[in-house]
Design an enzyme around this catalytic site. Structure first.
Site, short mmCIF file in Angstrom:
data_model
loop_
_atom_site.label_atom_id
_atom_site.label_comp_id
_atom_site.label_asym_id
_atom_site.label_seq_id
_atom_site.Cartn_x
_atom_site.Cartn_y
_atom_site.Cartn_z
N CYS A 137 0.61 4.92 7.34
CA CYS A 137 -0.50 5.05 6.39
C CYS A 137 -0.95 6.51 6.39
O CYS A 137 -1.21 7.09 7.45
CB CYS A 137 -1.64 4.13 6.80
SG CYS A 137 -3.10 4.26 5.75
N CYS B 208 -4.84 6.53 7.93
CA CYS B 208 -5.17 6.24 9.34
C CYS B 208 -4.00 6.43 10.30
O CYS B 208 -4.19 6.42 11.52
CB CYS B 208 -5.74 4.84 9.48
SG CYS B 208 -4.54 3.50 9.23
N CYS C 80 -3.67 -1.27 3.50
CA CYS C 80 -3.56 -1.13 4.95
C CYS C 80 -4.64 -1.98 5.61
O CYS C 80 -5.81 -1.89 5.26
CB CYS C 80 -3.74 0.35 5.33
SG CYS C 80 -3.76 0.66 7.11
N CYS D 34 -7.39 0.42 7.67
CA CYS D 34 -8.38 1.28 7.02
C CYS D 34 -8.69 0.88 5.58
O CYS D 34 -9.57 1.47 4.97
CB CYS D 34 -7.93 2.74 7.07
SG CYS D 34 -6.54 3.13 5.99
N CYS E 13 6.01 -2.34 -3.61
CA CYS E 13 6.10 -1.14 -4.43
C CYS E 13 4.92 -0.24 -4.04
O CYS E 13 3.78 -0.52 -4.39
CB CYS E 13 6.03 -1.56 -5.89
SG CYS E 13 6.40 -0.27 -7.06
#
Length: 133
Positions: free
Chosen positions: A48, A51, A97, A100, A120
């Site tokens: 990510c 984070c 995510c 976060c 995607c």
């Protein structure tokens, strides 16, 4: 929902580029075929960009022809969450995510085996960590 990486809007704006902020915090989308990872074939881990949590592996990445990095599953079933998205006159499933809350992209039921799913994902939502393998 409790987030491991809760930050104020001002903190996110200070840490992210304007494009990252727009996509990850405002649920934007980068234009197709413009992201740095849509055509990347190198082995590694996609984290990510907000984070740093691990999200996807290059081993589950495939060329969907959509213009965005596509994966048939995350590195672990608990690293992403989904929710219904009815924006822009469409009915889609948003992926974010779990740690976060960053908007990553969408998941569709038209991917390859073994899952049949196509995550995607916006390149700007990811940070690639190359591996030696």
């Amino acid at each position: 929902m409790t987030r491991n990486a809760e930050k104020s809007d001002a903190e996110w704006r200070a840490e992210l580029t304007p494009e990252q902020y727009h996509v990850c915090r405002e649920k934007g989308t980068e234009p197709a075929f413009t992201g740095q990872y849509h055509d990347l074939k190198s082995p590694g881990l996609y984290r990510c960009s907000c984070c740093g949590d691990p999200l996807f592996s290059s081993e589950e990445k495939f060329d969907s022809g959509s213009g965005w990095p596509s994966f048939w599953e995350p590195v672990d079933s608990g690293v992403v969450e989904t929710e219904e998205d009815r924006s822009h006159g469409m009915h889609r499933t948003e992926v974010h995510c779990k740690s976060c809350g960053a908007h990553l992209g969408h998941v569709f039921p038209d991917g390859p085996r073994p899952t049949g799913l196509r995550y995607c994902i916006n390149s700007v939502s990811l940070a690639f960590e190359p591996s030696d393998h």
